[in-house]
Write a protein that holds these residues in place. Structure first.
Motif, PDB file in Angstrom:
ATOM      1  N   LEU A   1       0.829  -1.212   0.000  1.00  0.00           N
ATOM      2  CA  LEU A   1       0.000   0.000   0.000  1.00  0.00           C
ATOM      3  C   LEU A   1       0.862   1.260   0.000  1.00  0.00           C
ATOM      4  CD1 LEU A   1      -2.924  -1.109   2.342  1.00  0.00           C
ATOM      5  CD2 LEU A   1      -2.889  -1.006  -0.163  1.00  0.00           C
ATOM      6  N   TYR A   2       1.985   1.243   0.716  1.00  0.00           N
ATOM      7  CA  TYR A   2       2.890   2.392   0.672  1.00  0.00           C
ATOM      8  C   TYR A   2       3.438   2.589  -0.735  1.00  0.00           C
ATOM      9  CZ  TYR A   2       3.051   2.964   5.769  1.00  0.00           C
ATOM     10  OH  TYR A   2       2.740   3.205   7.079  1.00  0.00           O
ATOM     11  N   LYS A   3       3.782   1.497  -1.411  1.00  0.00           N
ATOM     12  CA  LYS A   3       4.310   1.608  -2.770  1.00  0.00           C
ATOM     13  C   LYS A   3       3.259   2.176  -3.722  1.00  0.00           C
ATOM     14  CE  LYS A   3       6.668  -0.724  -6.549  1.00  0.00           C
ATOM     15  NZ  LYS A   3       6.554   0.494  -7.288  1.00  0.00           N
ATOM     16  N   ILE A   4       2.027   1.709  -3.611  1.00  0.00           N
ATOM     17  CA  ILE A   4       0.945   2.240  -4.455  1.00  0.00           C
ATOM     18  C   ILE A   4       0.766   3.733  -4.196  1.00  0.00           C
ATOM     19  CG2 ILE A   4      -1.561   2.198  -4.821  1.00  0.00           C
ATOM     20  CD1 ILE A   4      -1.372  -0.876  -4.319  1.00  0.00           C
ATOM     21  N   ALA A   5       0.759   4.118  -2.920  1.00  0.00           N
ATOM     22  CA  ALA A   5       0.590   5.536  -2.570  1.00  0.00           C
ATOM     23  C   ALA A   5       1.761   6.368  -3.088  1.00  0.00           C
ATOM     24  CB  ALA A   5       0.455   5.689  -1.055  1.00  0.00           C
ATOM     25  N   THR A   6       2.964   5.852  -2.944  1.00  0.00           N
ATOM     26  CA  THR A   6       4.156   6.568  -3.410  1.00  0.00           C
ATOM     27  C   THR A   6       4.154   6.707  -4.927  1.00  0.00           C
ATOM     28  OG1 THR A   6       5.417   5.791  -1.511  1.00  0.00           O
ATOM     29  CG2 THR A   6       6.681   6.580  -3.388  1.00  0.00           C
ATOM     30  N   ASP A   7       3.788   5.636  -5.627  1.00  0.00           N
ATOM     31  CA  ASP A   7       3.702   5.708  -7.093  1.00  0.00           C
ATOM     32  C   ASP A   7       2.691   6.766  -7.525  1.00  0.00           C
ATOM     33  OD1 ASP A   7       5.639   3.761  -7.282  1.00  0.00           O
ATOM     34  OD2 ASP A   7       4.243   2.142  -7.803  1.00  0.00           O
ATOM     35  N   PHE A   8       1.576   6.855  -6.817  1.00  0.00           N
ATOM     36  CA  PHE A   8       0.569   7.878  -7.104  1.00  0.00           C
ATOM     37  C   PHE A   8       1.136   9.274  -6.831  1.00  0.00           C
ATOM     38  CE2 PHE A   8      -2.870  10.669  -5.638  1.00  0.00           C
ATOM     39  CZ  PHE A   8      -3.646  10.706  -6.784  1.00  0.00           C
ATOM     40  N   GLN A   9       1.812   9.429  -5.692  1.00  0.00           N
ATOM     41  CA  GLN A   9       2.407  10.721  -5.350  1.00  0.00           C
ATOM     42  C   GLN A   9       3.381  11.174  -6.430  1.00  0.00           C
ATOM     43  OE1 GLN A   9       4.184   9.776  -1.586  1.00  0.00           O
ATOM     44  NE2 GLN A   9       2.298  10.080  -0.424  1.00  0.00           N
ATOM     45  N   LYS A  10       4.130  10.247  -6.977  1.00  0.00           N
ATOM     46  CA  LYS A  10       5.120  10.582  -8.012  1.00  0.00           C
ATOM     47  C   LYS A  10       4.458  11.138  -9.275  1.00  0.00           C
ATOM     48  CE  LYS A  10       8.695   7.323  -6.583  1.00  0.00           C
ATOM     49  NZ  LYS A  10       9.397   6.058  -6.895  1.00  0.00           N
ATOM     50  N   THR A  11       3.202  10.765  -9.526  1.00  0.00           N
ATOM     51  CA  THR A  11       2.510  11.280 -10.713  1.00  0.00           C
ATOM     52  C   THR A  11       1.966  12.679 -10.494  1.00  0.00           C
ATOM     53  OG1 THR A  11       0.295  10.429 -10.150  1.00  0.00           O
ATOM     54  CG2 THR A  11       1.792   8.933 -11.353  1.00  0.00           C
ATOM     55  N   ARG A  12       1.849  13.098  -9.242  1.00  0.00           N
ATOM     56  CA  ARG A  12       1.207  14.375  -8.929  1.00  0.00           C
ATOM     57  C   ARG A  12       2.087  15.418  -8.279  1.00  0.00           C
ATOM     58  NH1 ARG A  12      -4.688  13.779  -8.206  1.00  0.00           N
ATOM     59  NH2 ARG A  12      -5.238  12.460  -9.974  1.00  0.00           N
ATOM     60  N   PHE A  13       3.086  14.991  -7.534  1.00  0.00           N
ATOM     61  CA  PHE A  13       3.826  15.901  -6.672  1.00  0.00           C
ATOM     62  C   PHE A  13       5.326  15.714  -6.843  1.00  0.00           C
ATOM     63  CE2 PHE A  13       0.090  14.155  -4.376  1.00  0.00           C
ATOM     64  CZ  PHE A  13      -0.748  15.230  -4.546  1.00  0.00           C
ATOM     65  N   THR A  14       6.069  16.762  -6.530  1.00  0.00           N
ATOM     66  CA  THR A  14       7.524  16.645  -6.602  1.00  0.00           C
ATOM     67  C   THR A  14       8.067  15.914  -5.375  1.00  0.00           C
ATOM     68  OG1 THR A  14       7.737  18.847  -5.628  1.00  0.00           O
ATOM     69  CG2 THR A  14       7.875  18.695  -8.027  1.00  0.00           C
ATOM     70  N   VAL A  15       7.390  16.028  -4.236  1.00  0.00           N
ATOM     71  CA  VAL A  15       7.815  15.336  -3.022  1.00  0.00           C
ATOM     72  C   VAL A  15       6.935  14.101  -2.849  1.00  0.00           C
ATOM     73  CG1 VAL A  15       8.045  15.499  -0.518  1.00  0.00           C
ATOM     74  CG2 VAL A  15       8.569  17.486  -1.936  1.00  0.00           C
ATOM     75  N   HIS A  16       7.567  12.980  -2.571  1.00  0.00           N
ATOM     76  CA  HIS A  16       6.810  11.753  -2.349  1.00  0.00           C
ATOM     77  C   HIS A  16       7.476  10.951  -1.246  1.00  0.00           C
ATOM     78  CE1 HIS A  16       9.998   9.859  -4.680  1.00  0.00           C
ATOM     79  NE2 HIS A  16       9.851  10.846  -5.533  1.00  0.00           N
ATOM     80  N   TRP A  17       6.739   9.954  -0.755  1.00  0.00           N
ATOM     81  CA  TRP A  17       7.271   9.134   0.324  1.00  0.00           C
ATOM     82  C   TRP A  17       8.493   8.361  -0.144  1.00  0.00           C
ATOM     83  CZ3 TRP A  17       2.065   6.549   2.052  1.00  0.00           C
ATOM     84  CH2 TRP A  17       1.336   7.452   2.835  1.00  0.00           C
ATOM     85  N   PRO A  18       9.460   8.201   0.742  1.00  0.00           N
ATOM     86  CA  PRO A  18      10.586   7.313   0.434  1.00  0.00           C
ATOM     87  C   PRO A  18      10.154   5.866   0.692  1.00  0.00           C
ATOM     88  CG  PRO A  18      10.804   8.133   2.658  1.00  0.00           C
ATOM     89  CD  PRO A  18       9.568   8.805   2.071  1.00  0.00           C
ATOM     90  N   GLU A  19      11.047   4.946   0.459  1.00  0.00           N
ATOM     91  CA  GLU A  19      10.780   3.575   0.898  1.00  0.00           C
ATOM     92  C   GLU A  19      11.036   3.565   2.402  1.00  0.00           C
ATOM     93  OE1 GLU A  19      12.414  -0.898   0.112  1.00  0.00           O
ATOM     94  OE2 GLU A  19      12.347   0.500  -1.576  1.00  0.00           O
ATOM     95  N   PHE A  20      10.021   3.220   3.164  1.00  0.00           N
ATOM     96  CA  PHE A  20      10.146   3.274   4.621  1.00  0.00           C
ATOM     97  C   PHE A  20      10.952   2.081   5.137  1.00  0.00           C
ATOM     98  CE2 PHE A  20       6.249   5.736   3.813  1.00  0.00           C
ATOM     99  CZ  PHE A  20       6.675   6.940   4.340  1.00  0.00           C
ATOM    100  N   ASP A  21      11.632   2.310   6.234  1.00  0.00           N
ATOM    101  CA  ASP A  21      12.451   1.290   6.874  1.00  0.00           C
ATOM    102  C   ASP A  21      11.548   0.235   7.505  1.00  0.00           C
ATOM    103  OD1 ASP A  21      14.261  -0.157   8.397  1.00  0.00           O
ATOM    104  OD2 ASP A  21      15.095   1.583   9.423  1.00  0.00           O
ATOM    105  N   LYS A  22      11.828  -1.023   7.217  1.00  0.00           N
ATOM    106  CA  LYS A  22      11.025  -2.117   7.769  1.00  0.00           C
ATOM    107  C   LYS A  22      11.023  -2.079   9.297  1.00  0.00           C
ATOM    108  CE  LYS A  22      10.265  -7.056   7.366  1.00  0.00           C
ATOM    109  NZ  LYS A  22      10.771  -8.334   6.867  1.00  0.00           N
TER     110      LYS A  22
END
Length: 173
Positions: A19-40
């Motif tokens: 779900l984080y990856k899906i959200a981050t991929d979406f953010q990348k299409t809309r915004f210059t700042v997006h979530w990083p890959e979070f630490d497990k």
């Protein structure tokens, strides 16, 4: 649909990261700042401390988020206020448009009262008019923008960032 809110558990790790990856991929299409890959380890710690949450229906995770009672680097002197902080809401695309953030807000109100907190707070990186409008419709007051001073230890999307601050004040009688 019958939605239930419960703590995430270690068996949810793969779905949380999906779900984080899906959200981050979406953010990348809309915004210059997006979530990083979070630490497990961050996610595992939140699970073990009962701070990772999920909305579940029919054994499917519809939405996830994390909570904390401290957020000093973002909220600075206001961190002393008795607050619950909500982070990283990510919705399963199969459940978009079902007002899950509204359900999180209602849950957070009861949870905050139970934990004797006066405020529910959130932040988003950047000046995002769409999210500002959405979160204010969900009951939050937009408190404005803040340039972060110390981001040591925060996820990388906070580096050199300006954040939008949101607060919902509980009416406690």
């Amino acid at each position: 649909m019958n939605f239930k809110i419960q703590n995430g558990n270690i068996n949810d790790i793969n779905e949380i990261f999906r779900l984080y990856k899906i959200a981050t991929d979406f953010q990348k299409t809309r915004f210059t700042v997006h979530w990083p890959e979070f630490d497990k380890m961050l996610i595992e710690t939140e699970i073990f401390e009962n701070r990772q949450w999920k909305i579940v229906t029919d054994d499917k995770i519809a939405c996830i988020w994390a909570t904390t009672f401290n957020d000093p680097q973002i909220w600075e002197e206001k961190n002393d206020d008795p607050s619950i902080y909500i982070h990283r809401i990510a919705t399963n695309p199969d459940f978009r448009g079902q007002n899950l953030v509204g359900q999180i807000v209602e849950w957070a109100k009861a949870y905050a009262v139970e934990k004797q907190k006066k405020y529910i707070r959130m932040d988003t990186v950047g000046d995002n008019p769409g999210l500002i409008d959405y979160y204010t419709k969900c009951g939050f007051d937009f408190l404005g923008l803040l340039k972060l001073k110390n981001t040591t230890g925060l996820p990388t999307h906070y580096d050199n960032a300006t954040v939008s601050l949101f607060q919902l004040t509980l009416n406690q009688h």
